[in-house]
Design a protein around this motif. Sequence first.
Motif, short mmCIF file in Angstrom:
data_model
loop_
_atom_site.label_atom_id
_atom_site.label_comp_id
_atom_site.label_asym_id
_atom_site.label_seq_id
_atom_site.Cartn_x
_atom_site.Cartn_y
_atom_site.Cartn_z
N LEU A 168 1.10 -0.83 -0.52
CA LEU A 168 -0.09 -0.01 0.55
C LEU A 168 0.52 1.24 0.28
O LEU A 168 0.25 2.51 -0.69
N GLU A 169 2.21 0.97 1.03
CA GLU A 169 2.90 1.77 0.58
C GLU A 169 3.23 2.52 -0.86
O GLU A 169 3.22 3.97 -1.42
N GLU A 170 3.82 1.54 -1.20
CA GLU A 170 4.24 1.97 -2.71
C GLU A 170 2.79 2.22 -3.46
O GLU A 170 3.59 3.10 -4.44
N LEU A 171 2.41 2.07 -3.65
CA LEU A 171 0.79 2.26 -4.18
C LEU A 171 0.84 3.56 -4.26
O LEU A 171 0.57 4.56 -5.36
N SER A 172 0.76 4.00 -3.02
CA SER A 172 0.59 5.34 -2.71
C SER A 172 1.57 6.24 -2.82
O SER A 172 1.29 7.72 -3.55
N SER A 173 2.96 5.52 -3.19
CA SER A 173 4.00 6.16 -3.05
C SER A 173 3.83 6.82 -5.03
O SER A 173 4.58 8.30 -5.72
N LEU A 174 3.17 5.70 -6.10
CA LEU A 174 3.49 5.47 -7.24
C LEU A 174 2.10 7.09 -7.47
O LEU A 174 2.31 7.55 -8.42
N ALA A 175 0.52 7.08 -6.81
CA ALA A 175 -0.08 7.59 -7.12
C ALA A 175 0.28 9.17 -6.65
O ALA A 175 -0.23 10.07 -7.89
N ARG A 176 1.00 9.73 -6.08
CA ARG A 176 1.51 10.80 -5.99
C ARG A 176 2.74 11.38 -6.58
O ARG A 176 2.62 12.46 -7.23
N ARG A 177 3.29 10.55 -7.16
CA ARG A 177 4.32 10.76 -7.92
C ARG A 177 4.06 10.87 -9.11
O ARG A 177 4.08 11.97 -10.40
#
Length: 261
Positions: free
Chosen positions: A66-75
Motif C-alpha cells: 500500500l505504501e508503494e501504491l501510495s507513492s506511485l499515485a503521488r509521483r
Amino acid sequence: MQPSSELRVAAVQCPILWNEPEANLRYIEEQLRGQETADLLVFPETILTGFSATAADYADREGRQLEELSSLARRYGKAIAGSLLTALEGQLYNAFFLIDEEGQVQLQPKRHLFAPGGERGYVQPATERCIFSYRGWHILPLVCYDLRFPVWCRNVDKEYDLILVVANWPKPRRAVWQTLLRARAMENLCYVVGVNRVGTDPQGLIYTGDSALITPRGEVIAEAAAGAEEVVCGSLSYEPLSELRRKFPVWADADRFTLEL
C-alpha cells in the motif's frame, strides 16, 4: 465538497502475473506513466497477486505494498484503484483500495467471499460498508462476487454516484458479469465502472475481461474488447446523473433493507 463536473476514468483490463507483487507493481507504474487523460485508473481484483489461496503467502501484511501504491499515485499525480490482500488489525482481507493523487488511501474489504474459490479459508469478510469520496463524487467500492448481491449494493437516498467494481470473473460466467454491470447501474441510478482481468491463470481459468463504463441508463460509454489487454477511457458527467435523478426519482421509492453483518 461539490462533485467535479467530469470524472475521467481509465479501466485497465490486463493479465496479472501470478504471485509476483513487484512485477505487478511495475506494470501499474507503466500504466500510470503512459496515461495522460484519466484522473483515475482502475485495475482488476487482486492486481498484485492474482486470485488464489496461495496468494495469501504474498499478502501485504506489513503495509508495504500500500505504501508503494501510495507513492506511485503521488509521483504520477493520478488516483488508482483495485484490490489487494492486506492485513487490517491483524486480520487478512481482500480489500478494495482507492488512492488519490496525494497518496491518501481508502479501503473497503470484500463482503461476499467466494467459497468455490476457497476464499473463506484465507481472508475475512467485511463487517461494514463504506462509501468513498473522490473529487466530490461518492463511490461504492465492490470486489467481484459482491456485484451479485443487490441488497449490499442498494443506493439508499442517493448516497453514492458511482459503483467501482474490480474482478477476476472467469469466462464461463461472463454473461452474468455483463448483465449485472448494467443492472446495478439502472436499479441504483448511478454510473458503473467494471474492470475485470484477462488471460489464463495457472489454475486453468480463462478471463475475457468485458470491462466497461456504464451510464445510469444502462448505456455503454466505453467497453474493452473481449480477451484483449486494453485500457478504455471515458468521462463521467455529473449533470446528466443529477438531472436523471430529478426527472425520474425511482430512488425515492426504493425498498429499504437492514443488513445483518
